[in-house]
Design a protein around this motif. Structure first.
Motif, mmCIF file in Angstrom:
data_model
loop_
_atom_site.group_PDB
_atom_site.id
_atom_site.type_symbol
_atom_site.label_atom_id
_atom_site.label_comp_id
_atom_site.label_asym_id
_atom_site.label_seq_id
_atom_site.Cartn_x
_atom_site.Cartn_y
_atom_site.Cartn_z
ATOM 1 N N ASN B 209 0.857 -1.176 0.000
ATOM 2 C CA ASN B 209 0.000 0.000 0.000
ATOM 3 C C ASN B 209 0.901 1.236 0.000
ATOM 4 N N MET B 210 1.592 1.427 -1.108
ATOM 5 C CA MET B 210 2.621 2.467 -1.204
ATOM 6 C C MET B 210 2.075 3.853 -0.890
ATOM 7 N N ALA B 211 0.816 4.076 -1.255
ATOM 8 C CA ALA B 211 0.222 5.395 -1.040
ATOM 9 C C ALA B 211 0.249 5.794 0.429
ATOM 10 N N GLU B 212 0.198 4.801 1.317
ATOM 11 C CA GLU B 212 0.213 5.114 2.740
ATOM 12 C C GLU B 212 1.554 4.838 3.390
ATOM 13 N N THR B 213 2.269 3.833 2.899
ATOM 14 C CA THR B 213 3.509 3.469 3.591
ATOM 15 C C THR B 213 4.693 4.320 3.147
ATOM 16 N N GLN B 214 4.796 4.640 1.874
ATOM 17 C CA GLN B 214 5.883 5.508 1.389
ATOM 18 C C GLN B 214 5.241 6.605 0.530
ATOM 19 N N THR B 215 4.720 7.615 1.191
ATOM 20 C CA THR B 215 3.885 8.591 0.477
ATOM 21 C C THR B 215 4.656 9.315 -0.636
ATOM 22 N N VAL B 216 5.925 9.584 -0.401
ATOM 23 C CA VAL B 216 6.670 10.360 -1.397
ATOM 24 C C VAL B 216 6.947 9.516 -2.648
ATOM 25 N N LEU B 217 7.169 8.234 -2.445
ATOM 26 C CA LEU B 217 7.351 7.348 -3.591
ATOM 27 C C LEU B 217 6.055 7.296 -4.412
ATOM 28 N N TRP B 218 4.951 7.295 -3.707
ATOM 29 C CA TRP B 218 3.648 7.275 -4.386
ATOM 30 C C TRP B 218 3.399 8.582 -5.145
ATOM 31 N N MET B 219 3.928 9.696 -4.626
ATOM 32 C CA MET B 219 3.808 10.965 -5.375
ATOM 33 C C MET B 219 4.478 10.810 -6.744
ATOM 34 N N ARG B 220 5.609 10.124 -6.747
ATOM 35 C CA ARG B 220 6.332 9.919 -8.003
ATOM 36 C C ARG B 220 5.460 9.114 -8.979
ATOM 37 N N VAL B 221 4.774 8.093 -8.439
ATOM 38 C CA VAL B 221 3.875 7.289 -9.277
ATOM 39 C C VAL B 221 2.694 8.148 -9.750
ATOM 40 N N LEU B 222 2.101 8.910 -8.830
ATOM 41 C CA LEU B 222 0.957 9.755 -9.205
ATOM 42 C C LEU B 222 1.352 10.739 -10.304
ATOM 43 N N ASP B 223 2.576 11.259 -10.227
ATOM 44 C CA ASP B 223 3.020 12.220 -11.237
ATOM 45 C C ASP B 223 3.217 11.545 -12.602
ATOM 46 N N ARG B 224 3.661 10.293 -12.580
ATOM 47 C CA ARG B 224 3.704 9.555 -13.853
ATOM 48 C C ARG B 224 2.280 9.305 -14.365
ATOM 49 N N LEU B 225 1.375 8.964 -13.432
ATOM 50 C CA LEU B 225 -0.002 8.674 -13.848
ATOM 51 C C LEU B 225 -0.695 9.918 -14.387
ATOM 52 N N ALA B 226 -0.239 11.088 -13.933
ATOM 53 C CA ALA B 226 -0.841 12.338 -14.409
ATOM 54 C C ALA B 226 -0.213 12.791 -15.722
ATOM 55 N N GLY B 227 0.880 12.159 -16.128
ATOM 56 C CA GLY B 227 1.573 12.570 -17.349
ATOM 57 C C GLY B 227 1.147 11.732 -18.545
ATOM 58 N N PRO B 228 1.805 11.960 -19.699
ATOM 59 C CA PRO B 228 1.525 11.132 -20.872
ATOM 60 C C PRO B 228 2.125 9.731 -20.694
ATOM 61 N N ASP B 229 1.809 8.821 -21.572
ATOM 62 C CA ASP B 229 2.256 7.411 -21.539
ATOM 63 C C ASP B 229 2.430 6.880 -20.122
ATOM 64 N N LYS B 230 1.327 6.930 -19.384
ATOM 65 C CA LYS B 230 1.398 6.533 -17.971
ATOM 66 C C LYS B 230 1.525 5.014 -17.839
ATOM 67 N N PRO B 231 2.145 4.568 -16.750
ATOM 68 C CA PRO B 231 2.300 3.119 -16.551
ATOM 69 C C PRO B 231 0.978 2.453 -16.171
ATOM 70 N N ARG B 232 0.855 1.186 -16.544
ATOM 71 C CA ARG B 232 -0.319 0.399 -16.151
ATOM 72 C C ARG B 232 -0.042 -0.170 -14.756
ATOM 73 N N ILE B 233 -1.069 -0.094 -13.901
ATOM 74 C CA ILE B 233 -0.871 -0.492 -12.505
ATOM 75 C C ILE B 233 -1.661 -1.762 -12.195
ATOM 76 N N VAL B 234 -1.012 -2.688 -11.535
ATOM 77 C CA VAL B 234 -1.689 -3.879 -11.020
ATOM 78 C C VAL B 234 -1.463 -3.924 -9.514
#
Ligand code: SF4
Lengths: 153, 861
Positions: B209-234
């Motif tokens: 649960n990266m969003a809660e356990t390592q919040t800053v790492l999750w910010m990096r993921v959120l910023d990719r998800l907000a950009g173009p060619d975003k990664p697919r998440i499972v």
């Protein structure tokens, strides 16, 4: 041919080992790793007996009072308590599993001589697990021995 | 200004694949303090999770008055999460801090002085050593100390006393991470890098649960998800976490069934030939055993066992099998559940099968929980041999003996180190009579707390506790030593992706508090531990001496620090090891060449049977001849040992919330965080609440075979048949003991551990639930995270996951019990959204500067 006697010995030894693993699992509930792993290993021994069934059917019953049958070892009738008791119970399991292991080796030798593929497949599937059972027992005993022999109450 | 309690991850700075993550500098200052009034900014990194964000501490008049993220740091690019912003400094500044040593007199702890307290420890220690020998002693440490302190402790334990009974609470958080890497690759050492988030096409989060356990790492993921060619998440998680909400495929599996799912995913890779035959042939071994083990696990078989849709298993496998660059992360959902090491090795196996390791965007991040867990493992404060050495290799033992100039025989190497649960068992049995606990709180964090409390209270035990505060554990101590903590001492520590940071002293410790390093050095001196030539075993004057000694210990080992100095770390970014002559700027990813540290002379372990934990042993290992190849390790799946039954029909799982860390020692003392999550709760699904006639805020009692807790109910989006409780809440702010009300999640958990990593199974138990009172309002669980109120309507989760009909949990709803809609029975109890208000405002400066990058040459090569 004495192979049926050895197959019978193997089946009996696996059954004794299974029952003894269960006995130790019941008796050492306060050592959760021993408690749970012994249950898993008992189930493996059950599987081994199942796997031997078709081969046993094929080779038939051993003659009664055949000499190697007396090789069998008695299982644990009860478990001991305390750190030293645990060590000794595991050591008993080790002896029982060693008998199973070496009996698989004998049976494998016979299977190779007979070129009995079915039998050799059964050996391949089971004997590796018995070897791992022995490794676990030895790992766990080594872990416990120093404390149990030197300073445990 | 942004309310960083409500906006946990702050503002978005979108970026595209292969770009670098933009810089955003987050800052907070104490109320009333202007930026111009800050007299000094002192370099450090955050110690409130394993992410290790670079941080500057604001100092005014000798006090810490705030923090800001370090823009040039490769870990966080300036950002901080709520815990870093609010707890890192406020958690130190509290009036409850211990300022004097305490000793027990006539049953009560009274203030004392260092000489008296240390002499009391030393006389007991010496008497026991004389009378009973080193096996009477144990050390239980932390994921919170600095590298220098762990190394001192490791040497004191291994070469001073000579006891194998050393472990850390890292056993609870990160032991499986280490074990899985050792089994697959031959040694600990994180293959991947955070940079892989910038480069990947798909991300798999396994029990993380990266969003809660390592919040800053999750910010990096959120910023990719907000950009173009975003990664697919499972996402693999039984709860509807923030991660799950961003996932293309969410697999909300039954707790305790991870390995079955992993077998299914691996099988799909084989079945669809999504494997790299050349890589497998050149760089791995044992593939046939893996293939045979996973063979029975069709998607349908997985669906049956795990309670997820077969189609979702196929979709997830297809994303893994067909994306060019996959990054996987793994955390407690795997590490603290059954068959932990086998399930975590399965993630390594998936990457090895596709040859996706050591390449941009293709990483594995076997995560850690705590900030300095990595150093505990490296230094061997967890019982391992320092510098990732192998206790079964006599040459490695001799190397340490030479480094420390002691007889090799004193270094315990006759058996594996004694893991934490076994340490507590030896105390319970009375053979271990001296336990030194530093910076951790087993009275709240260990499984089956009623038993742990009895053990800590044992007559025969002499307990030393070294901490910032009088924790639940400290209250059982014979001697309590006040510790200097973060910002009050200098030292280094290393995060999940091997990045080493320097943390400088910013202020003086309160009262007579001392650094843990000073305390260990003092103990060693007073005990008279010596080298072979009679000189003191530890003659270090301070942390930098310890660091220099540590560098020698790592020379030529996978965790090579020889190229790092305090000076190199000062002013810039943290540096990822190995850092040596060949890699003067550090190393972004391991195993770029497909050569793994499995050589028998070099490896950290000869490995284990993953089903039982039996050791492979040197002869068998050498006969296998891995010769630099990675090893596919696996085991057959078996069900968890405690599964729901008629008496205890629910599965029980525990975890973190974003606003707290460990047992809230610091976060509970930061008002913004405490207000956001002030009290324990229990989560239940809408369907189960409806079936049992329970509503939001009802006071429930949850009971296992071992204990019970009482808490307010949150009706949420957890999977049916499963209850969740956060593990942070203990008793220090309720008078110290569970006298009135049990609320620690670990009252219920089972005493059981993984056979290889020995990590306790904290995420799977069988429980029952009953209502004991109507609530007076909604539960106080945060609404911003996985614990938010339900969005599903009753039975609407059926289509996704299927009910656990095989588990006789569900009582048929009586007439009139059906709620009108999804929030349980009393939907009129309005739940206020979690927010921090004016006290939780932080600045976020999106800086138009070039984002940091380390070891650039390698990264761009
Ligand atoms: S993500 Fe972790 S290390 Fe970074 S600020 Fe938050 S708690 Fe601290």
């Amino acid at each position: 041919m004495k192979l049926p006697t050895y197959l019978g010995l193997l089946e009996k030894s696996e059954s004794t080992l299974a029952e003894s693993f269960r006995q130790v699992a019941r008796g050492h509930g306060h050592e959760p790793d021993v408690h749970f792993i012994c249950q898993t290993l008992a189930a493996q021994c059950d599987d081994h007996q199942q796997a031997l069934k078709p081969v046993l059917d094929r080779y038939g019953e051993a003659e009664v009072d055949d000499e190697p049958a007396r090789l069998h070892a008695d299982g644990l009738s009860e478990t001991r308590s305390g750190p030293l008791g645990l060590l000794r119970d595991l050591q008993d399991l080790y002896l029982l599993a060693s008998l199973v292991d070496i009996t698989w080796t004998m049976v494998k030798q016979a299977g190779q001589g007979l070129r009995d593929k079915e039998l050799l497949d059964v050996v391949a599937a089971c004997d590796g697990q018995t070897t791992k059972q022995l490794k676990w027992l030895s790992t766990r005993m080594k872990q416990a021995a120093t404390q149990a022999l030197l300073i445990a109450k | 200004m942004v309310d960083r309690i409500a906006e946990i991850w702050g503002s978005r700075t979108p970026y595209a694949r292969e770009e670098r993550w933009p810089v955003r500098v987050d800052q907070v200052l104490a109320e009333g303090v202007q930026e111009s009034e800050v007299q000094r900014w002192v370099q450090s990194a955050c110690v409130l999770c394993s992410n290790g964000c670079g941080i500057d501490i604001a100092v005014k008049d000798g006090s810490m008055v705030g923090v800001r993220g370090r823009s040039m740091d490769i870990v966080n690019h300036g950002r901080l999460g709520p815990k870093g912003l609010f707890a890192s400094w406020q958690g130190m500044n509290h009036k409850d801090r211990l300022t004097k040593p305490l000793i027990r007199e006539n049953g009560v702890l009274v203030e004392s002085d260092w000489d008296t307290a240390m002499e009391r420890i030393v006389s007991r220690s010496r008497a026991l050593l004389d009378e009973k020998g080193p096996l009477s002693h144990g050390f239980y440490t932390s994921g919170q100390l600095f590298l220098e302190e762990y190394y001192a402790q490791a040497i004191v334990g291994k070469a001073g006393i000579g006891t194998p009974h050393m472990d850390g609470n890292t056993r609870l958080c990160t032991a499986t991470s280490a074990a899985a890497m050792k089994e697959s690759f031959g040694s600990d050492g994180q293959p991947g890098s955070y940079v892989d988030i910038d480069e990947c096409d798909a991300m798999f989060l396994f029990g993380h649960n990266m969003a809660e356990t390592q919040t800053v790492l999750w910010m990096r993921v959120l910023d990719r998800l907000a950009g173009p060619d975003k990664p697919r998440i499972v996402c693999v998680d039984p709860r509807d976490t923030e991660v799950a909400r961003h996932a293309e495929v969410h697999l909300p599996l039954r707790p305790g069934t991870n390995l079955a799912l992993m077998h299914g995913l691996v099988r799909e890779l084989f079945a669809n030939r999504w494997i790299d035959e050349d890589y497998i042939a050149a760089h791995t071994m044992n593939v046939e055993e893996l293939r045979a083990t996973v063979e029975p696990w069709t998607p349908e078989a997985v669906a049956e066992t795990c309670g997820v849709a077969a189609e979702d298993v196929r979709r997830a496998a297809e994303i893994f099998g067909t994306s060019d660059r996959v990054l996987s992360t793994v955390l407690q959902g795997f590490y603290q559940s059954s068959q932990a090491t086998a399930a975590s090795c399965a993630v390594n196996n998936m990457h090895l099968l596709r040859g996706m390791i050591g390449k941009p965007g293709c990483g594995i991040l076997q995560m850690n929980g705590q900030p300095t867990a990595q150093n505990n493992r490296e230094c061997g404060a967890d019982g391992d041999l320092s510098g990732f050495r192998n206790w079964e290799n006599p040459q490695h033992v001799q190397e340490l003996a030479d480094l420390w100039n002691v007889d090799a025989a004193i270094i315990p190497h006759w058996a594996p180190p004694t893991h934490a649960m076994q340490i507590f068992r030896y105390i319970e049995q009375g053979s271990m009579e001296f336990l030194w606990v530093s910076a951790t709180n087993p009275a709240v964090s260990m499984p089956e707390l009623p038993r742990i409390r009895d053990i800590l209270a044992s007559e025969s035990l002499f307990l030393v506790v070294q901490d910032l505060y009088l924790t639940e554990t400290a209250q059982y101590a014979d001697v309590v030593l006040p510790a200097a903590g973060w910002g009050e001492k200098t030292g280094t520590f290393t995060n999940v992706n091997r990045t080493v940071h320097l943390s400088e002293q910013a202020v003086d410790p309160p009262g007579e508090a001392r650094s843990d390093l000073d305390t260990f050095l003092d103990y060693s001196r007073r005990m008279g531990f010596t080298q072979l030539d009679g000189t003191p075993l530890l003659d270090w004057k301070g942390p930098e001496d310890a660091f220099t000694a540590w560098k020698e210990c790592t020379r030529g080992r996978p965790c090579d620090y020889t190229g790092i100095t305090y000076e190199k770390l000062r002013g810039g970014s943290g540096v990822p090891w190995p850092c040596n002559e060949d890699h003067p700027d550090g190393t972004v990813r391991l195993y770029r060449d497909g050569i793994f540290p499995t050589d028998p002379e070099y490896c950290e372990t000869y490995g284990h049977d993953l089903l039982t934990g039996g050791t492979v042993g040197p002869e068998t290992y050498k006969a296998m001849d891995p010769g630099g190849r990675a090893i596919f390790k696996t085991a057959p799946y078996h069900p968890a040992h405690e599964t729901p039954d008629e008496d205890y029909p629910f599965r029980y799982t525990t975890g973190r919330t974003v606003y707290h860390f460990h047992t809230r020692t610091k976060t509970g003392r930061a008002p913004q965080l405490n207000d956001a999550a002030p009290a324990a709760w229990v989560e239940i699904s809408v369907n189960d609440a409806s079936d049992l006639g329970l509503g939001e805020g009802d006071i429930v009692r949850v009971e296992s075979r071992r204990g019970h807790i009482t808490a307010a109910l949150r009706v949420g989006d957890i999977r049916d048949g499963t209850l969740f409780a956060p593990f942070h809440y203990g008793y220090w702010d309720q008078g110290g003991t569970p006298a009135q009300e049990h609320r620690a999640a670990n009252e219920l958990t089972i005493t059981e551990w993984d056979p290889v990593s020995k990590q306790p199974v904290l995420k799977n138990a069988a429980v029952r639930i009953e209502k004991i009172a109507d609530g007076t309002g909604p539960s106080l669980a945060p609404t911003t995270t996985a614990s938010r109120p339900a969005t599903h309507k009753p039975a609407d989760s059926t289509s996704q996951t299927g009910r656990d009909s095989g588990e006789s949990r569900v009582l048929p709803p009586g007439p009139g019990q059906q709620p009108a809609h999804g929030h349980g029975r009393r939907s009129s109890r309005r739940i206020l959204p979690t927010a921090g208000g004016s006290a939780a405002q932080a600045t976020e400066t999106i800086a138009p500067v070039e984002p940091p990058a380390v070891a650039t040459k390698e990264e761009r090569a």
